[in-house]
Motif scaffolding. Structure first.
Motif, PDB file in Angstrom:
ATOM      1  N   GLU A 121      43.825  24.274  41.645  1.00 57.57           N
ATOM      2  CA  GLU A 121      45.256  24.792  41.017  1.00 57.57           C
ATOM      3  C   GLU A 121      44.886  25.393  39.698  1.00 57.57           C
ATOM      4  O   GLU A 121      44.047  25.442  39.124  1.00 57.57           O
ATOM      5  N   TYR A 122      45.834  26.163  39.614  1.00 60.55           N
ATOM      6  CA  TYR A 122      45.892  27.333  38.367  1.00 60.55           C
ATOM      7  C   TYR A 122      46.460  26.682  37.210  1.00 60.55           C
ATOM      8  O   TYR A 122      47.538  26.117  37.308  1.00 60.55           O
ATOM      9  N   LEU A 123      45.856  26.770  36.396  1.00 63.48           N
ATOM     10  CA  LEU A 123      46.213  26.304  35.015  1.00 63.48           C
ATOM     11  C   LEU A 123      46.621  27.549  33.939  1.00 63.48           C
ATOM     12  O   LEU A 123      45.812  28.311  33.619  1.00 63.48           O
ATOM     13  N   GLU A 124      48.007  27.363  33.291  1.00 63.50           N
ATOM     14  CA  GLU A 124      48.538  28.637  32.692  1.00 63.50           C
ATOM     15  C   GLU A 124      47.744  28.878  31.582  1.00 63.50           C
ATOM     16  O   GLU A 124      47.847  30.190  31.221  1.00 63.50           O
ATOM     17  N   ASN A 125      47.327  28.182  30.884  1.00 64.62           N
ATOM     18  CA  ASN A 125      46.578  28.530  29.371  1.00 64.62           C
ATOM     19  C   ASN A 125      45.169  28.623  29.376  1.00 64.62           C
ATOM     20  O   ASN A 125      44.490  28.365  28.333  1.00 64.62           O
ATOM     21  N   ASN A 126      44.685  28.945  30.664  1.00 67.28           N
ATOM     22  CA  ASN A 126      42.923  29.341  30.549  1.00 67.28           C
ATOM     23  C   ASN A 126      42.193  28.154  30.103  1.00 67.28           C
ATOM     24  O   ASN A 126      42.724  27.061  30.163  1.00 67.28           O
ATOM     25  N   SER A 176      34.415  25.972  27.843  1.00 61.87           N
ATOM     26  CA  SER A 176      35.033  26.669  29.051  1.00 61.87           C
ATOM     27  C   SER A 176      34.988  25.949  30.171  1.00 61.87           C
ATOM     28  O   SER A 176      35.794  26.570  31.204  1.00 61.87           O
ATOM     29  N   ASN A 177      34.934  24.505  30.171  1.00 62.91           N
ATOM     30  CA  ASN A 177      35.057  23.759  31.412  1.00 62.91           C
ATOM     31  C   ASN A 177      36.217  22.972  31.190  1.00 62.91           C
ATOM     32  O   ASN A 177      36.660  21.824  31.801  1.00 62.91           O
ATOM     33  N   ILE A 178      37.090  23.096  30.079  1.00 63.94           N
ATOM     34  CA  ILE A 178      38.134  22.353  29.673  1.00 63.94           C
ATOM     35  C   ILE A 178      39.385  23.257  29.943  1.00 63.94           C
ATOM     36  O   ILE A 178      39.587  24.077  29.041  1.00 63.94           O
ATOM     37  N   LEU A 179      40.038  23.079  30.951  1.00 66.54           N
ATOM     38  CA  LEU A 179      41.420  23.964  31.152  1.00 66.54           C
ATOM     39  C   LEU A 179      42.430  23.293  30.756  1.00 66.54           C
ATOM     40  O   LEU A 179      42.920  22.100  30.683  1.00 66.54           O
ATOM     41  N   LEU A 180      43.436  24.100  30.094  1.00 64.91           N
ATOM     42  CA  LEU A 180      44.806  23.777  29.513  1.00 64.91           C
ATOM     43  C   LEU A 180      45.750  24.374  30.435  1.00 64.91           C
ATOM     44  O   LEU A 180      46.007  25.408  30.904  1.00 64.91           O
ATOM     45  N   ASP A 181      46.873  23.392  30.774  1.00 61.73           N
ATOM     46  CA  ASP A 181      48.005  23.773  31.553  1.00 61.73           C
ATOM     47  C   ASP A 181      49.023  24.262  30.766  1.00 61.73           C
ATOM     48  O   ASP A 181      48.791  24.361  29.387  1.00 61.73           O
ATOM     49  N   GLN A 182      50.395  24.392  31.323  1.00 55.25           N
ATOM     50  CA  GLN A 182      51.509  25.000  30.321  1.00 55.25           C
ATOM     51  C   GLN A 182      51.908  23.991  29.116  1.00 55.25           C
ATOM     52  O   GLN A 182      52.277  24.630  28.350  1.00 55.25           O
ATOM     53  N   ASN A 183      51.597  22.796  29.230  1.00 54.16           N
ATOM     54  CA  ASN A 183      51.499  22.137  28.053  1.00 54.16           C
ATOM     55  C   ASN A 183      50.466  21.745  27.329  1.00 54.16           C
ATOM     56  O   ASN A 183      50.441  20.791  26.346  1.00 54.16           O
TER      57      ASN A 183
END
Length: 367
Positions: A121-126, A176-183
């Protein structure tokens, strides 16, 4: 042509290696979408550099848009990873069944010829590394978001360590292995380094992986892989989130010190608030101090003194006061190759075997 190409490659491999992947051959991939390599080339504009969003030890990640319009993250595994079909399928079979709000979800895969690709899944906030620790911060994270990132990551690790069967040790917990979604909900990614951890094994000696600055001393010195090595890395991550500073650098405090070492010195001097990111204009001092002290509980030199992740969640999320009398110095990995507690500590660890946490370690005193 989808991942039905598994069939041909597996048959050829079987002829070459009679002892190879027999336990995986012929087993269908369940609950996971298969992609052709051409599909993924099209989605990423032939893996164009402008779509590159990350790189790790196992390969490069690109942003892509599938033909149905869905944004995806495409992870091409590098040839240097030497990950064969067996390892690839093992990873897929493991992570495709691992679902939690704080874990990056695997959407699909492709193994065509020499290509090994995972689709997430793609996560918006990198990544947290990019958003908080990068040279060009684009977002200002207040304490509410930072504390939620810590507790969410802790819940994800608790799931991997204690709720999933068999348990999983991530081995490479870092920003770098903690991804952030739009929220800005945190999701733990990159299970390329993860290994299964059966209940009846106290530690797994394995090839050292991970990133200096996050590595537990017993892992660096002996390659002993336990759940407590992840706990150590998570403790370092908390300090990064609070300070906005990277643990991968060794020049904090005006000297050649890792972030953890500098933080511990500030704690002993009663100046721990000096570690807090100056970009946070307002924050609850007592709560922030508690988070940093939890980080110290997680990074104690003796692995068996560190709490389990479920205890860490309690420590972070409940309105409690920690029993600091039980806190011992952290284990610090030095450039010389030594790992030792702070010089001010009279206690050192002689055994890094996994054991149950003494109940006194996370004793709390109600306010």
């Amino acid at each position: 042509m989808g991942c039905s190409c598994f069939g041909g490659s597996l048959v050829r491999r079987k002829k070459d290696d009679a002892h190879g992947d027999q336990d995986l051959e012929g087993q269908p991939l369940e609950n996971i979408k298969t992609f052709s390599y051409n599909e993924l080339r099209t989605a990423t504009d032939d893996f164009h550099l402008r779509n590159k969003i990350g790189r790790g030890g196992f390969g490069t990640v690109y942003k892509g848009i599938h033909k149905d319009g869905t944004q995806i993250a495409v992870k091409t595994l590098s040839a240097e990873s030497r990950q064969g079909v067996r390892e690839f399928l093992t990873e897929i079979k493991t992570i495709s069944n691992v679902k939690h709000p704080n874990l990056v979800e695997l959407i699909g895969c492709c193994a065509q010829g020499a290509n090994r690709v995972l689709v997430y899944e793609y996560l918006e906030n990198n990544s947290l590394d990019y958003t908080l620790l990068g040279p060009n911060r684009t977002v200002k994270l207040d304490w509410g978001k930072r504390s939620a990132i810590c507790t969410g990551t802790a819940r994800g690790l608790t799931f991997l360590h204690e709720e999933l069967v068999p348990h999983i040790v991530h081995r490479d917990i870092k920003a770098s292995n903690i991804l952030l979604d739009q929220n800005f909900t945190p999701k733990i990614g990159d299970f390329g380094l993860a290994k299964l951890f059966p209940d009846n094994i106290t530690h797994i000696s394995t090839k050292i992986a991970g990133t200096t600055g996050y590595l537990a001393p017993e892992y660096v010195l002996g390659g002993q892989l336990t759940l407590k090595a992840d706990v150590y890395s998570f403790g370092v991550l908390i300090l990064e989130v609070v300070s906005g500073k990277s643990s991968s650098r060794a020049n904090w405090g005006g000297m050649q010190k890792f972030l953890l070492e500098w933080a511990w010195e500030l704690y002993k001097e009663g100046k721990l608030l000096e570690l807090v990111d100056p970009e946070m204009d307002e924050f609850p001092e007592e709560e922030v101090m508690k988070y940093m002290k939890v980080a110290f509980f997680c990074t104690q030199a003796a692995a068996n003194r560190r709490p389990m992740m479920s205890q860490v969640v309690e420590m972070l999320s409940r309105d409690i006061r920690l029993n600091e009398k039980l806190l011992t110095a952290p284990g610090i990995f030095q450039d010389s190759g030594l790992a030792s507690p702070s010089k001010k500590s009279s206690e050192s660890s002689t055994s890094y075997q996994m054991s149950s946490v003494p109940i006194t370690i996370t004793q709390v005193t109600p306010r």
